[in-house]
Design a protein around this motif. Structure first.
Motif, PDB file in Angstrom:
ATOM      1  N   LEU A  74      -1.524 -15.877  14.778  1.00  0.00           N
ATOM      2  CA  LEU A  74      -0.273 -16.627  14.948  1.00  0.00           C
ATOM      3  C   LEU A  74      -0.169 -17.716  13.877  1.00  0.00           C
ATOM      4  CD1 LEU A  74       0.078 -17.093  18.827  1.00  0.00           C
ATOM      5  CD2 LEU A  74       1.094 -15.336  17.365  1.00  0.00           C
ATOM      6  N   PRO A  75       0.010 -17.326  12.618  1.00  0.00           N
ATOM      7  CA  PRO A  75       0.127 -18.344  11.569  1.00  0.00           C
ATOM      8  C   PRO A  75       1.364 -19.206  11.730  1.00  0.00           C
ATOM      9  CG  PRO A  75       0.706 -16.159  10.722  1.00  0.00           C
ATOM     10  CD  PRO A  75       0.131 -15.954  12.090  1.00  0.00           C
ATOM     11  N   GLU A  76       2.340 -18.745  12.548  1.00  0.00           N
ATOM     12  CA  GLU A  76       3.568 -19.529  12.756  1.00  0.00           C
ATOM     13  C   GLU A  76       3.323 -20.743  13.644  1.00  0.00           C
ATOM     14  OE1 GLU A  76       3.030 -16.447  13.804  1.00  0.00           O
ATOM     15  OE2 GLU A  76       4.504 -15.043  12.977  1.00  0.00           O
ATOM     16  N   ALA A  77       2.310 -20.681  14.489  1.00  0.00           N
ATOM     17  CA  ALA A  77       2.041 -21.784  15.418  1.00  0.00           C
ATOM     18  C   ALA A  77       1.374 -22.943  14.675  1.00  0.00           C
ATOM     19  CB  ALA A  77       1.142 -21.314  16.553  1.00  0.00           C
ATOM     20  N   PRO A  78       1.817 -24.176  14.925  1.00  0.00           N
ATOM     21  CA  PRO A  78       1.164 -25.322  14.285  1.00  0.00           C
ATOM     22  C   PRO A  78      -0.333 -25.355  14.612  1.00  0.00           C
ATOM     23  CG  PRO A  78       3.207 -25.983  15.373  1.00  0.00           C
ATOM     24  CD  PRO A  78       2.933 -24.583  15.813  1.00  0.00           C
ATOM     25  N   VAL A  79      -1.152 -25.559  13.613  1.00  0.00           N
ATOM     26  CA  VAL A  79      -2.603 -25.565  13.816  1.00  0.00           C
ATOM     27  C   VAL A  79      -3.002 -26.591  14.870  1.00  0.00           C
ATOM     28  CG1 VAL A  79      -4.819 -26.041  12.705  1.00  0.00           C
ATOM     29  CG2 VAL A  79      -3.086 -24.713  11.492  1.00  0.00           C
ATOM     30  N   GLU A  80      -2.329 -27.741  14.864  1.00  0.00           N
ATOM     31  CA  GLU A  80      -2.681 -28.792  15.817  1.00  0.00           C
ATOM     32  C   GLU A  80      -2.249 -28.453  17.241  1.00  0.00           C
ATOM     33  OE1 GLU A  80       1.252 -29.993  13.853  1.00  0.00           O
ATOM     34  OE2 GLU A  80      -0.632 -28.999  13.297  1.00  0.00           O
ATOM     35  N   TYR A 233      -5.964 -40.432  22.739  1.00  0.00           N
ATOM     36  CA  TYR A 233      -6.645 -39.595  21.757  1.00  0.00           C
ATOM     37  C   TYR A 233      -5.854 -38.353  21.349  1.00  0.00           C
ATOM     38  CZ  TYR A 233     -10.588 -42.428  23.294  1.00  0.00           C
ATOM     39  OH  TYR A 233     -11.401 -43.473  23.608  1.00  0.00           O
ATOM     40  N   TYR A 234      -4.818 -37.998  22.120  1.00  0.00           N
ATOM     41  CA  TYR A 234      -4.079 -36.774  21.811  1.00  0.00           C
ATOM     42  C   TYR A 234      -3.413 -36.880  20.446  1.00  0.00           C
ATOM     43  CZ  TYR A 234      -4.680 -35.691  26.774  1.00  0.00           C
ATOM     44  OH  TYR A 234      -5.209 -35.434  28.018  1.00  0.00           O
ATOM     45  N   GLY A 235      -3.589 -35.842  19.660  1.00  0.00           N
ATOM     46  CA  GLY A 235      -2.996 -35.824  18.328  1.00  0.00           C
ATOM     47  C   GLY A 235      -3.783 -36.585  17.284  1.00  0.00           C
ATOM     48  N   THR A 236      -4.987 -37.046  17.644  1.00  0.00           N
ATOM     49  CA  THR A 236      -5.834 -37.774  16.698  1.00  0.00           C
ATOM     50  C   THR A 236      -7.087 -36.952  16.386  1.00  0.00           C
ATOM     51  OG1 THR A 236      -7.259 -38.929  18.292  1.00  0.00           O
ATOM     52  CG2 THR A 236      -5.080 -39.894  17.844  1.00  0.00           C
ATOM     53  N   GLU A 237      -7.874 -37.426  15.437  1.00  0.00           N
ATOM     54  CA  GLU A 237      -9.109 -36.734  15.075  1.00  0.00           C
ATOM     55  C   GLU A 237     -10.141 -36.794  16.191  1.00  0.00           C
ATOM     56  OE1 GLU A 237     -10.480 -38.365  11.431  1.00  0.00           O
ATOM     57  OE2 GLU A 237      -8.842 -37.530  10.226  1.00  0.00           O
ATOM     58  N   GLU A 238      -9.974 -37.697  17.121  1.00  0.00           N
ATOM     59  CA  GLU A 238     -10.927 -37.857  18.216  1.00  0.00           C
ATOM     60  C   GLU A 238     -10.619 -36.943  19.406  1.00  0.00           C
ATOM     61  OE1 GLU A 238     -13.752 -39.875  18.780  1.00  0.00           O
ATOM     62  OE2 GLU A 238     -13.638 -39.889  16.586  1.00  0.00           O
ATOM     63  N   GLN A 240     -10.573 -33.629  20.012  1.00  0.00           N
ATOM     64  CA  GLN A 240     -11.498 -32.562  20.371  1.00  0.00           C
ATOM     65  C   GLN A 240     -12.823 -33.104  20.885  1.00  0.00           C
ATOM     66  OE1 GLN A 240     -10.455 -29.171  20.255  1.00  0.00           O
ATOM     67  NE2 GLN A 240     -12.187 -29.151  21.677  1.00  0.00           N
ATOM     68  N   VAL A 241     -13.289 -34.184  20.286  1.00  0.00           N
ATOM     69  CA  VAL A 241     -14.545 -34.795  20.737  1.00  0.00           C
ATOM     70  C   VAL A 241     -14.425 -35.238  22.194  1.00  0.00           C
ATOM     71  CG1 VAL A 241     -16.126 -36.741  20.406  1.00  0.00           C
ATOM     72  CG2 VAL A 241     -15.182 -35.528  18.424  1.00  0.00           C
ATOM     73  N   GLN A 242     -13.306 -35.886  22.515  1.00  0.00           N
ATOM     74  CA  GLN A 242     -13.093 -36.362  23.875  1.00  0.00           C
ATOM     75  C   GLN A 242     -12.923 -35.200  24.860  1.00  0.00           C
ATOM     76  OE1 GLN A 242     -13.267 -39.521  24.980  1.00  0.00           O
ATOM     77  NE2 GLN A 242     -13.826 -40.170  22.894  1.00  0.00           N
ATOM     78  N   ILE A 243     -12.187 -34.167  24.434  1.00  0.00           N
ATOM     79  CA  ILE A 243     -11.997 -33.004  25.303  1.00  0.00           C
ATOM     80  C   ILE A 243     -13.330 -32.311  25.562  1.00  0.00           C
ATOM     81  CG2 ILE A 243     -11.056 -30.650  25.348  1.00  0.00           C
ATOM     82  CD1 ILE A 243      -9.033 -32.715  26.191  1.00  0.00           C
ATOM     83  N   ASP A 244     -14.121 -32.145  24.532  1.00  0.00           N
ATOM     84  CA  ASP A 244     -15.426 -31.503  24.695  1.00  0.00           C
ATOM     85  C   ASP A 244     -16.298 -32.258  25.690  1.00  0.00           C
ATOM     86  OD1 ASP A 244     -14.671 -29.611  22.876  1.00  0.00           O
ATOM     87  OD2 ASP A 244     -15.870 -30.412  21.209  1.00  0.00           O
ATOM     88  N   GLN A 245     -16.125 -33.562  25.739  1.00  0.00           N
ATOM     89  CA  GLN A 245     -16.939 -34.388  26.632  1.00  0.00           C
ATOM     90  C   GLN A 245     -16.415 -34.389  28.060  1.00  0.00           C
ATOM     91  OE1 GLN A 245     -17.605 -38.376  25.179  1.00  0.00           O
ATOM     92  NE2 GLN A 245     -18.057 -39.174  27.230  1.00  0.00           N
ATOM     93  N   ARG A 246     -15.087 -34.472  28.226  1.00  0.00           N
ATOM     94  CA  ARG A 246     -14.518 -34.664  29.552  1.00  0.00           C
ATOM     95  C   ARG A 246     -14.084 -33.364  30.256  1.00  0.00           C
ATOM     96  NH1 ARG A 246     -12.832 -39.610  30.890  1.00  0.00           N
ATOM     97  NH2 ARG A 246     -13.160 -38.719  32.959  1.00  0.00           N
ATOM     98  N   TYR A 247     -13.732 -32.342  29.473  1.00  0.00           N
ATOM     99  CA  TYR A 247     -13.216 -31.096  30.062  1.00  0.00           C
ATOM    100  C   TYR A 247     -14.191 -30.474  31.068  1.00  0.00           C
ATOM    101  CZ  TYR A 247     -10.090 -27.003  30.032  1.00  0.00           C
ATOM    102  OH  TYR A 247      -9.189 -26.034  30.381  1.00  0.00           O
ATOM    103  N   PRO A 248     -15.494 -30.454  30.783  1.00  0.00           N
ATOM    104  CA  PRO A 248     -16.428 -29.852  31.749  1.00  0.00           C
ATOM    105  C   PRO A 248     -16.464 -30.559  33.103  1.00  0.00           C
ATOM    106  CG  PRO A 248     -17.444 -30.009  29.576  1.00  0.00           C
ATOM    107  CD  PRO A 248     -16.171 -30.802  29.512  1.00  0.00           C
TER     108      PRO A 248
END
Length: 355
Positions: A74-80, A233-238, A240-248
């Motif tokens: 899906l190259p049409e979808a924004p990477v972010e 943190y949404y939309g920032t470089e942080e 994914q780091v925060q999601i990786d920590q809190r999602y579980p």
């Protein structure tokens, strides 16, 4: 016409290998060309919404191991907008994450959530239904799910019982939900078919982002708190780091259990546009064009003799000749050949999971 407030969420994190040897844990069925049309199920899902949601409003939630595949397909979808789940936690955390993410970007967004591995044969009717539901949710605080017309006593689907005595005042095609029913046994499924108020649960949802966020706050407050606290943190470089920590930390629960079966303003729009979730080889045979003998051939170089009611999926450049089979699956991928009775295909799943 697309509307700038319409957003599409595609849930693409499934790891099923029911279409082995085509699908594997490394490349599940949503990322393969099951129908032999040159587009994967994920790409076909995107195509169905092309005239409803602008490309910049496409969101995909997937497992971390499939992020790169999604970007390629899906190259049409924004990477972010390709959101990565660090672990599997069912559909409620998946939907909660993307809902808060969308809310930060567009608080007035109107959202469709769909699985990535279903097929639809009548795209024009599908788009008409989706549009009418989006209008409804943009004007109300309702949560809408689509109910598929049940054409057989299917034990592999959940069901929605609708209150058909009176439609919504705003839309005569939309009704309140009486109840959600789990996958039934054969006898119960037969009863559902005789009762016209039962529909298959397609797992397609429409709502405004404010409505679904508020529903999470009311019915799953612990989960809501996690994603609410991540707002900075949404939309920032942080992010994914925060999601990786809190999602579980999220409870592993489906959105059906978490919200749909508990909230009050739940509606269903009965629809009939040739839908299937393609959960089995048998369902693929049912949805595919067939010859006079009930065979479906997906591939360019297949010859059949005295063969009936078979699904043959051989898309690689090899000559395939079959004689004398009735009710079989024949599938080939990357040097692996499968020949199995259709009525015993459950054994394929067990075998694939052991590989």
């Amino acid at each position: 016409m697309t509307t700038s407030k319409n957003h599409l969420v595609i849930m693409a994190g499934g790891v099923g290998s029911r279409f082995w040897p085509m699908s594997t844990a490394e490349r599940p069925k949503q990322f393969i060309d099951v129908l032999g049309v040159g587009r994967t199920l994920l790409q076909l899902t995107y195509d169905r919404f092309r005239d409803i949601c602008p490309p910049e409003n496409i969101w995909v939630v997937t497992n971390a191991r499939y992020t790169e595949i999604v970007r390629q397909q899906l190259p049409e979808a924004p990477v972010e907008h390709i959101l990565s789940e660090p672990c599997r936690r069912n559909t409620a955390p998946c939907i909660a994450y993307v809902s808060w993410r969308i809310k930060k970007q567009d608080p007035k967004a109107n959202v469709v959530v769909t699985p990535s591995d279903h097929i639809v044969t009548n795209n024009s009717e599908f788009q008409r239904v989706i549009r009418t539901c989006l209008v409804f949710t943009s004007e109300t605080d309702a949560i809408v799910t689509l109910g598929m017309k049940a054409t057989r006593p299917e034990t592999g689907y959940g069901y929605i019982q609708a209150d058909l005595t009176a439609s919504s005042a705003r839309n005569k095609e939309i009704f309140r939900v009486d109840s959600f029913r789990e996958k039934p046994d054969a006898e119960t499924a037969a009863k559902y078919i005789r009762n016209k108020s039962y529909f298959w649960n397609a797992g397609i949802f429409i709502w405004s982002v404010s409505t679904i966020v508020n529903a999470f706050r009311v019915y799953v407050p612990a989960m809501a708190k996690i994603f609410e606290n991540l707002t900075p943190y949404y939309g920032t470089e942080e992010e994914q780091v925060q999601i990786d920590q809190r999602y579980p930390e999220c409870e592993s629960i489906s959105v059906d259990y978490a919200i749909m079966e508990r909230a009050s303003e739940i509606f269903v729009c009965p629809a009939d546009f040739g839908w299937s979730d393609l959960g089995t080889w048998g369902s693929l045979l049912a949805q595919s064009p067939k010859d006079l003998y009930g065979n479906s051939k997906i591939g360019q170089n297949i010859s059949l003799f005295d063969t009936h009611n078979c699904i043959i999926h051989t898309t690689e450049e090899r000559k395939v000749v079959i004689q004398g089979l009735d009710g079989f699956i024949v599938a080939e991928k990357d040097g692996t050949l499968l020949i199995c009775k259709l009525n015993e295909e459950q054994k394929i799943k067990q075998f694939a999971e052991e590989q």
